[in-house]
Design a protein around this motif. Structure first.
Motif, PDB file in Angstrom:
ATOM      1  N   ARG A  48      -1.414   5.785   3.869  1.00  0.00           N
ATOM      2  CA  ARG A  48      -0.138   5.792   2.971  1.00  0.00           C
ATOM      3  C   ARG A  48       0.648   6.966   3.514  1.00  0.00           C
ATOM      4  O   ARG A  48       1.734   6.792   3.289  1.00  0.00           O
ATOM      5  CB  ARG A  48      -0.687   5.793   1.591  1.00  0.00           C
ATOM      6  CG  ARG A  48       0.562   5.628   0.500  1.00  0.00           C
ATOM      7  CD  ARG A  48       0.184   5.685  -0.824  1.00  0.00           C
ATOM      8  NE  ARG A  48       0.065   7.213  -1.150  1.00  0.00           N
ATOM      9  CZ  ARG A  48       0.220   7.851  -2.395  1.00  0.00           C
ATOM     10  NH1 ARG A  48       0.485   7.011  -3.329  1.00  0.00           N
ATOM     11  NH2 ARG A  48      -0.015   8.981  -2.557  1.00  0.00           N
ATOM     12  N   ALA A  85       0.728  -1.276  -0.040  1.00  0.00           N
ATOM     13  CA  ALA A  85       0.289   0.066   0.039  1.00  0.00           C
ATOM     14  C   ALA A  85       0.781   1.238   0.063  1.00  0.00           C
ATOM     15  O   ALA A  85       0.591   2.186  -0.652  1.00  0.00           O
ATOM     16  CB  ALA A  85      -1.058  -0.072   1.391  1.00  0.00           C
ATOM     17  N   GLU A  86       2.152   1.206   0.798  1.00  0.00           N
ATOM     18  CA  GLU A  86       2.773   2.382   0.867  1.00  0.00           C
ATOM     19  C   GLU A  86       3.273   2.889  -0.355  1.00  0.00           C
ATOM     20  O   GLU A  86       4.085   3.933  -0.903  1.00  0.00           O
ATOM     21  CB  GLU A  86       3.743   2.430   1.896  1.00  0.00           C
ATOM     22  CG  GLU A  86       4.955   1.495   1.432  1.00  0.00           C
ATOM     23  CD  GLU A  86       4.791  -0.016   1.890  1.00  0.00           C
ATOM     24  OE1 GLU A  86       5.748  -0.883   1.309  1.00  0.00           O
ATOM     25  OE2 GLU A  86       3.507  -0.368   2.076  1.00  0.00           O
ATOM     26  N   ARG A 109       4.454   6.547   4.744  1.00  0.00           N
ATOM     27  CA  ARG A 109       5.773   7.031   3.943  1.00  0.00           C
ATOM     28  C   ARG A 109       6.366   8.035   5.011  1.00  0.00           C
ATOM     29  O   ARG A 109       7.344   7.954   5.024  1.00  0.00           O
ATOM     30  CB  ARG A 109       5.159   7.714   2.745  1.00  0.00           C
ATOM     31  CG  ARG A 109       4.453   7.157   1.551  1.00  0.00           C
ATOM     32  CD  ARG A 109       4.236   7.728   0.398  1.00  0.00           C
ATOM     33  NE  ARG A 109       4.043   6.889  -0.842  1.00  0.00           N
ATOM     34  CZ  ARG A 109       3.570   7.107  -1.944  1.00  0.00           C
ATOM     35  NH1 ARG A 109       3.621   8.475  -2.096  1.00  0.00           N
ATOM     36  NH2 ARG A 109       3.542   6.431  -3.173  1.00  0.00           N
TER      37      ARG A 109
END
Length: 464
Positions: A133, A74-75, A137
């Motif tokens: 996200r 997902a990131e 991050r």
């Protein structure tokens, strides 16, 4: 993707629970707007009239998102990919809900809630994805939340191991030490663990003696430190490693086929239920085929032949007879006079002279394949899987890897039939497509192949 499978599993479950709650909240908000903004009246009030539908929508929405890969990596996922995957899951769920609305004649005012709730669900899940996200991050960029890891093995093995690891995994590592299993003193590993407050040791034993690997594992085990041992010392090109127990003993298992799971059990259940339904719906075609064969050709209505099933075990496959009675005795003669359009041990040819006229109609529309549904009911075949070959053709396999197509249950339809049906002339290409199906198997892939098979049959594409 997180540093360990347990963390990844926990994160996945947390996101799925959060998304399920967001879906419920979306429909609750839609219900509030219906009363306060649109002023729609209803005899039930609130979510009451559709709460039975929400019991399906709420838990299955995260499962569909997972099926389309929404939670993977997902990131590093692009926003456009996330939107596409959300819409894919929403489309499937929308079709299912739409069918339920029509079948059970849901109240029109409740349909407004379903429509608004679906839109809000997409928006809420996307916003949750975007927010999470951004946080992940930011944490990666700041080095927060990383796991302190020591890598053990030869210097080359460690370098190769790091190159093979996806960035989505190593993003969560802080490599605090590298330990050479071949030359470093075991006490150095102890000092390294204590000095760096390491949380985990990962061993890549590709070119290391098992005795030294065992010593390192025992040393870490005594300190209560988690140790992961890479299975790259076994040079398997296809098999996926996993651990299991046998008689209480830990075993490293290498599987090149889908592991026994709920998905496989659902596939088996679906096969039998769908086969029963198809037999019922196509029963008039069975009568037409039987009468046509009996009136136009002397001999039995059905044809049965020894085919190679799972792991090569022989079974009798049923079809409507489309050739003259002594067709197998004439095979060698046909090969000599007509030739073979298929490169390899399999025989296929256009306008086979052994096929009688009415049977060409059966073959064109694949009616001759219908009796194989009986093999599905008996458990010898599946609806989707590599096509079963005659036992005598399997014995002529030139390469050992060809037999890997026998590692799963054979099927009535498969990738090459759904796409181009009999247009393939290379057995090598045929096997390649079958192995790709095995390596990437999922229930969704089976449904996709079944859907692709329908127009191929209806339009008689590639049938011979």
């Amino acid at each position: 993707m997180f540093a360990s499978s347990r963390k990844e599993s926990f994160s996945l479950q947390a996101m799925q629970i959060a998304d399920a709650c967001l879906v419920w909240s979306a429909f609750a908000l839609a219900s509030v707007l219906r009363w306060n903004v649109f002023g729609t009246e209803s005899d039930g009030g609130g979510l009451g009239p559709i709460v039975w539908l929400l019991y399906m929508v709420v838990p299955f929405s995260p499962l569909l998102l997972e099926l389309f890969g929404f939670y993977r990596n997902a990131e590093r996922k692009k926003l456009s990919s996330a939107v596409f995957q959300i819409c894919q899951a929403g489309g499937v769920m929308g079709a299912a809900v739409g069918a339920m609305v029509i079948i059970f004649q849901v109240d029109p005012s409740s349909r407004l809630v379903l429509g608004l709730g679906s839109v809000f669900s997409v928006i809420f899940i996307f916003l949750r994805f975007y927010w999470v996200r951004a946080i992940v991050r930011r944490r990666i960029a700041n080095g927060a939340g990383r796991e302190r890891v020591i890598l053990a093995g030869t210097p080359k093995d460690i370098d190769d191991f790091l190159k093979e690891m996806p960035e989505g995994v190593t993003d969560y590592w802080e490599v605090v030490g590298r330990f050479d299993l071949d030359s470093d003193d075991p006490m150095e590993l102890k000092d390294m663990i204590e000095k760096q407050s390491a949380e985990r040791v990962i061993i890549s034993p590709k070119n290391t003696q098992f005795e030294k690997v065992s010593q390192a594992v025992e040393f870490c085990d005594a300190q209560g430190l988690e140790v992961w041992v890479a299975a790259n010392f076994i040079r398997a090109q296809v098999s996926r490693p996993a651990f299991d127990t046998l008689g209480g003993k830990p075993m490293l298992v290498l599987r090149s086929t889908p592991e026994l799971s709920w998905s496989l059990l659902l596939k088996s259940l679906f096969d039998r239920c769908a086969a029963s339904l198809i037999i019922l719906l196509t029963s008039p075609l069975w009568v037409i085929a039987a009468l046509g064969i009996k009136l136009t050709s002397s001999g039995p209505i059905f044809f049965k032949q020894a085919r190679a099933g799972k792991y090569g075990e022989s079974f009798k496959m049923w079809k409507f007879r489309t050739m003259v009675v002594d067709a197998e005795d004439k095979l060698a003669e046909v090969k000599e006079t007509v030739g073979n359009q298929m490169q390899g041990p399999v025989f296929k040819v256009d306008n086979d002279p052994r096929v009688f006229p009415f049977a060409r109609f059966l073959r064109k529309w694949s009616i001759d394949e219908l009796p194989q549904l009986l093999n599905v009911l008996s458990g010898d075949m599946s609806l989707v899987g590599p096509r079963p070959l005659p036992v005598y053709e399997v014995k002529e396999f030139e390469k050992a890897e060809y037999r890997r197509r026998l590692s799963v249950k054979p099927g009535i339809t498969c990738t090459w039939q759904a796409g181009g049906r009999n247009s393939i002339t290379s057995f090598e290409e045929w096997v390649e497509m079958d192995l790709k199906y095995i390596d990437n198997w999922s229930l969704w892939l089976d449904f996709k192949i079944l859907i692709m098979t329908i127009p191929a049959v209806l339009f008689g594409r590639g049938a011979k």
